[in-house]
Enzyme design. Structure first.
Site, PDB file in Angstrom:
ATOM      1  N   GLN A  22     102.192   0.227 108.292  1.00 35.66           N
ATOM      2  CA  GLN A  22     103.067  -0.769 108.889  1.00 35.66           C
ATOM      3  C   GLN A  22     104.331  -0.766 108.073  1.00 35.66           C
ATOM      4  OE1 GLN A  22     102.174  -3.201 111.556  1.00 35.66           O
ATOM      5  NE2 GLN A  22     104.391  -3.337 111.476  1.00 35.66           N
ATOM      6  N   LYS A  27     105.346  -0.084 113.512  1.00 32.11           N
ATOM      7  CA  LYS A  27     104.014   0.395 113.170  1.00 32.11           C
ATOM      8  C   LYS A  27     104.077   1.912 113.278  1.00 32.11           C
ATOM      9  CE  LYS A  27      99.784  -1.624 114.199  1.00 32.11           C
ATOM     10  NZ  LYS A  27      98.955  -2.360 115.075  1.00 32.11           N
ATOM     11  N   ASP A 143     118.287   2.787 102.720  1.00 31.68           N
ATOM     12  CA  ASP A 143     117.038   2.112 102.349  1.00 31.68           C
ATOM     13  C   ASP A 143     116.056   3.121 101.756  1.00 31.68           C
ATOM     14  OD1 ASP A 143     115.378  -0.007 102.031  1.00 31.68           O
ATOM     15  OD2 ASP A 143     114.824  -0.222 104.130  1.00 31.68           O
TER      16      ASP A 143
END
Ligand code: 3AM
Length: 447
Positions: A22, A27, A143
């Site tokens: 997750q 997901k 990120d």
């Protein structure tokens, strides 16, 4: 064995398997292309959330289109994008070697009293190659963190989620950088202070944090208090372990420069003496064309292109013999992969009744802070104390082979693999007396 029919979930030409994890905004499930047999990873997103913000949707569309063109050996390939009525599926190359950070214990092994830096350097070289290539195409990661650093079957680094960072910002809802665990340990000072930042230099800072962690086994900036953590990041306040070589230290200092304008850039990294050791630039062929009709259709939300989702009943694919042979191969000792990584799931055969096994699993998990949900012989264990990557969630299932022989499957469904590994070690100690080991000759094992 008492296993009823199982369901097959089909999305277009993909047969969807287990949940791999997750992430921040999606997901991820394992899937198989039924036409080619190829394994893929499906990132499953909520369509309404994704398309509700036009500006974000436009950026995500552009970045996914660019990523479809990118064919770099160290970047997870984006094969195609599909939409159903309610969901968007991003079909990705499946990185079957797991997460790079599960390799840290192996990388940290000391040889002749000296830490070998070669392993960490090789991953770092691949990371810089991937990052530089995507930057040259105008795609920034924004990120970079361990869960996005995967490995393929050959152990090559594969960076995932390039170009998808807008999705996590959207999931955060605040327009700011939003990370899965809410702890921006990998984010650059200019990112945490929300000053407006350059994607390329901010990505390089994250690469520096990653290099530090690969070499030292711990994060340079860590604090349970978010403000203190921000302060440490903006002051670039960290302690290098004494064993790091001067070359590695020097490079880390140049990358973890809180001032983005003086921070080292890729061309200088490529010239750095520590970086250059055994460096082989990645060779690959560029793709000059990719069919972007699927991306167009998804973002137009074209109904005629909706993929079909269906569920089919299928008889259980395993019989008792398969199970026993799998259990022999996957007994407790084999939980550790040869390369020093850790698996996210394992199975073992155990003697005793299923109820007894459920009780034992419960007895092992409760003192560790797990909340337990039981349904038949399936259990869901959730640790309420957040770890490095949020709460650890584990699913267990018990399959009956004979009344006194069972197969226990233990699977991480969420959270950090290293924490899962710690939990698994405790569980295996509690269950040690009932685990069936190959070569056991007791009566119950032969039934
Ligand atoms: O929680 P962990 O780190 O074990 O590695 C990714 C992460 O697992 C995995 O899905 C989880 C949530 O991001 N993942 C993501 N993309 C993947 C891919 N292309 C993948 N695993 C294999 N192949």
């Amino acid at each position: 064995m008492n296993r009823p029919k199982v369901q097959r979930r089909i999305v277009g030409k993909y047969e969807v398997g287990k949940t791999i994890g997750q992430g921040t905004f999606a997901k991820v499930r394992y899937a198989k292309n039924t036409e080619t047999g190829e394994s893929v990873a499906l990132k499953i997103l909520d369509k309404q959330k994704l398309l509700k913000n036009n500006k974000m949707a436009g950026q995500i569309k552009r970045e996914i289109s660019t990523m479809k063109l990118i064919n770099h050996p160290n970047v997870v390939r984006v094969y195609e994008v599909l939409a159903s009525k309610t969901k968007i599926y991003i079909v990705l190359e499946f990185a079957m070697g797991g997460n790079l950070f599960d390799k840290i214990p192996k990388l940290m092994q000391v040889h002749d009293g000296r830490l070998k830096e070669d392993g960490a350097r090789s991953y770092f070289q691949q990371l810089i190659n991937a990052v530089d290539y995507c930057h040259s195409r105008g795609v920034y990661h924004r990120d970079l963190k361990p869960e996005n650093l995967l490995l393929d079957a050959q152990g090559n680094l594969k960076v995932s989620d390039f170009g998808l960072s807008a999705l996590s910002r959207q999931a955060g809802g605040d327009g700011l950088l939003h990370t899965a665990c809410g702890t921006p340990n990998y984010a650059a000072p200019e990112v945490v202070t929300d000053q407006g930042y350059d994607g390329a230099t901010a990505d390089l800072w994250s690469c520096g944090v990653i290099l530090f962690e690969l070499l030292s086994g711990y994060l340079p900036f860590e604090d349970s208090n978010l403000m203190t953590l921000y302060n440490k990041i903006t002051a670039a306040e960290y302690n290098c372990p004494s064993w790091l070589s001067p070359g590695a230290k020097n490079l880390i200092v140049r990358i973890l420069d809180p001032n983005p304008t003086t921070r080292i850039k890729v061309p200088e990294i490529l010239e750095d003496a520590w970086f250059k050791k055994d460096y082989k630039p990645t060779l690959f062929e560029e793709k000059d064309k990719a069919n972007l009709a699927d991306v167009e259709a998804v973002f137009r939300d074209s109904e005629e292109h909706h993929v079909t989702e269906k569920k089919e009943e299928k008889p259980t694919p395993m019989n008792a013999f398969d199970l026993i042979s799998m259990s022999r191969a996957l007994d407790l000792g084999n939980f550790f992969e040869e390369e020093g990584g850790f698996k996210r799931e394992t199975r073992f055969a155990a003697t005793g009744s299923a109820n007894e096994l459920v009780q034992k699993i419960e007895a092992a998990s409760k003192p560790l802070g797990f909340e337990i949900q039981k349904k038949n012989f399936k259990m869901r264990l959730e640790n309420v104390n957040p770890g490095r990557k949020g709460n650890l969630e584990v699913a267990t299932e018990i399959f009956q082979v004979s009344p006194s022989l069972h197969m226990v499957e233990v699977r991480k469904t969420k959270g950090d693999t290293l924490e899962f590994h710690k939990f698994y070690k405790k569980l295996s100690t509690t269950l040690n007396d009932v685990v069936w080991k190959s070569g056991d000759t007791s009566d119950s094992n032969n039934k």
